[in-house]
Structures are given as C-alpha cells and as structure tokens.
Design an enzyme around this catalytic site. Structure first.
Site, short mmCIF file in Angstrom:
data_model
loop_
_atom_site.label_atom_id
_atom_site.label_comp_id
_atom_site.label_asym_id
_atom_site.label_seq_id
_atom_site.Cartn_x
_atom_site.Cartn_y
_atom_site.Cartn_z
CG ASN A 9 -1.75 1.19 1.41
OD1 ASN A 9 -1.80 2.03 0.52
ND2 ASN A 9 -2.41 1.30 2.56
CD1 TRP A 10 3.33 0.84 -2.73
CD2 TRP A 10 3.41 1.85 -4.73
NE1 TRP A 10 3.92 -0.03 -3.62
CE2 TRP A 10 3.99 0.57 -4.86
CE3 TRP A 10 3.35 2.67 -5.86
CZ2 TRP A 10 4.50 0.09 -6.07
CZ3 TRP A 10 3.87 2.19 -7.08
CH2 TRP A 10 4.44 0.92 -7.17
CE LYS A 11 -0.15 3.07 4.69
NZ LYS A 11 -0.08 3.11 6.14
CG HIS A 95 -5.94 1.58 5.18
ND1 HIS A 95 -5.45 2.59 5.96
CD2 HIS A 95 -4.94 0.69 5.04
CE1 HIS A 95 -4.18 2.33 6.27
NE2 HIS A 95 -3.85 1.17 5.72
CD GLU A 97 -2.88 5.28 6.75
OE1 GLU A 97 -2.90 5.30 5.51
OE2 GLU A 97 -1.95 4.76 7.42
CD GLU A 167 -3.52 -2.83 7.35
OE1 GLU A 167 -2.38 -2.96 6.91
OE2 GLU A 167 -4.27 -1.87 7.05
N GLY A 173 2.41 2.05 10.78
CA GLY A 173 3.34 3.16 10.64
C GLY A 173 4.07 3.53 11.93
CB SER A 213 5.26 -2.01 11.81
OG SER A 213 4.82 -0.69 12.09
N GLY A 234 2.91 -1.23 4.29
CA GLY A 234 2.93 0.19 3.94
C GLY A 234 4.36 0.65 3.69
N GLY A 235 4.97 1.21 4.72
CA GLY A 235 6.30 1.82 4.61
C GLY A 235 7.33 0.97 3.87
#
Ligand code: PGA
Length: 251
Positions: A9-11, A95, A97, A167, A173, A213, A234-235
């Site tokens: 997920n590149w956000k 998600h 966010e 999640e 994150g 993470s 993600g990251g």
C-alpha cells in the site's frame, strides 16, 4: 491450501514518475519464481504508468479507494468502474486511515464493497482495533463488529472474491508489530467469525493478511503462521529491495 499474498500500500507517496521507478524496481528485482500473489496499490495518478509496467508480470494492481456510486456529480471522486477499466483488479476498503482520518464508518465501507463487486473488483477489507480498545480487552468485539457491519448482505460467492486484512491501528506506521501470538489469535478469531457468519468452508478459503509495520525483519515469522495468509505492507513497500525480501519470505 491458501496461497499467501504480499501487498504493498503506497498510500500518498510517489508521483507517477517515482511510482513507475518503484514498479520497475520490483518487477526487475524478482528474479526467481514467486510463491505468493503480489498486489500493489499505487496512488491514482500513478495507476496507468504502473499498470503498463506490470502488464506482463504476475504482479496485480489495485486502487487505494473508490466512491460507492458508479458515476455522477461527485467532484473529486473515482468510481470502481474507472479502476476496473484501467486494469485494476482490487481495491482497499475500510483501511484505518480512511476510518480514522476521513471518518469513514461501516455504512460507507459496506457500500464501497458492494460498488467494488458490482464493477468486477475484489475488495480488500481492512479491520483492526485502536490501542485503547485492545487495552480495554475489546479488540475482538471491535473487529467482529467491523466485519459484521461491512459484510452484511454479501453472498458466499462474493466472499470467495474478497480478501481480509487485520491491521491493528496501533501497529500501522509506528514500528510496533503485534506479537506473532496476538496476530495468530486474532486471525483465527476472524476466521471463526467468518465461519459463523457464512460457513466453515468459506472461512477456510478466505485469505486474511496481517498489516502493521511488516518489514523484512519480521515477515518470515509472520508469514510462517498458518492463519496469516499474507502481509499488507505500507512503509516497507516503498523500497523495492525490502518489498522483494518480504515477497521472498512467503513460504
Ligand atoms: P505500515 O502500513 O506497514 O507502514 O505500518 C500498513 C498499512 O497501513 O497498510
């Protein structure tokens, strides 16, 4: 046997040029065969470029969000049909966010899931509790409520096209990861809820990714757990080297 999935997920990172470089880096970096399904979720503006680069690879592409109507006067929104016609096969829904920064509740999430199915996309439904909910011993109750509300009215046939992601919000994150035991327990709890809501065969087939993470340092252990069917990253998906290491850690 459920095939594991590693999804990135590149956000809101990478413009279309940087995203194309990242996609090329991933495609070129995978040298051996891959044992898992791989999906990337770039930002909207990068989707055409990324889809073009990944066309002849085994890597699938998805959108990070959709609006639940099919078309019309909804300034700024993107429909499921638009993603499908570009070549996306997946879309994220629920998600954390979107839930916590943009205030999306179950009703909207459920409408997005229906819009995805109506337009030939497979939704990836994300669920997870806040730290204060976990500390109060409410994690399972919160996750069960999120599942029941989002999946209301979904058929068994549709469930076979849906992917779940657990999640825990406090692990996204933050560098914190749920312990493999906590993750395993929640994944088997989620499978149990699906079994009670649908049937045990459906529960055995549904794939449940873990997210929060995930990095090369913890992916081998997480992905070795039976009920953990993949990782939503993600990251660590923003760097081709670390994303490929996670892909390679799928058994
Ligand atoms: P993270 O994000 O890997 O950076 O924690 C995961 C996600 O939000 O899907």
């Amino acid at each position: 046997m459920r095939t594991k999935i590693v999804a990135g997920n590149w956000k809101m990172n990478k413009d279309h040029i940087e995203a194309a470089e990242l996609a090329r880096g991933i495609a070129d970096g995978i040298t051996g065969g891959i044992s898992c399904d791989v999906i990337v979720f770039p930002p909207f503006t990068a989707l055409p470029a990324v889809i073009d680069i990944l066309r002849d690879t085994e890597i699938e592409t998805g959108g990070q969000n959709i609006y639940f109507e099919d078309q019309g006067a909804y300034t700024g929104e993107i429909s499921a049909g638009m993603l499908n016609s570009l070549g996306c096969r997946f879309v994220l829904a629920g998600h954390s966010e979107r839930r916590h920064i943009f205030g999306e509740g179950s009703e909207i999430i459920s409408k997005k899931i229906r819009a995805a199915f109506r337009n030939g996309l497979s939704p990836v439904l994300c669920v997870g509790e806040l730290l204060e909910e976990r500390n109060k011993g409410m994690a399972e109750e919160v996750v069960e409520k999120q599942l029941r509300e989002a999946l209301e009215g979904i058929s068994v046939v549709e469930m076979d096209k849906l992917i779940l992601a657990y999640e825990p919000v406090w692990a996204i994150g933050t560098g914190e990861t749920a312990t493999p035991f906590d993750a395993r327990d929640m994944h088997s709890f989620i499978r149990n809820v699906i079994g009670r809501t649908f049937d045990t065969d459906t529960a055995e087939r549904v794939r449940i990714m873990y997210g929060g993470s995930v990095k090369p340092e913890n992916s081998v252990e997480l992905l070795s757990i039976e009920d953990i069917d993949g990782a939503l990253v993600g990251g660590a998906s923003l760097d081709p080297g670390s994303f490929i290491k996670i892909i390679e850690s799928a058994p």
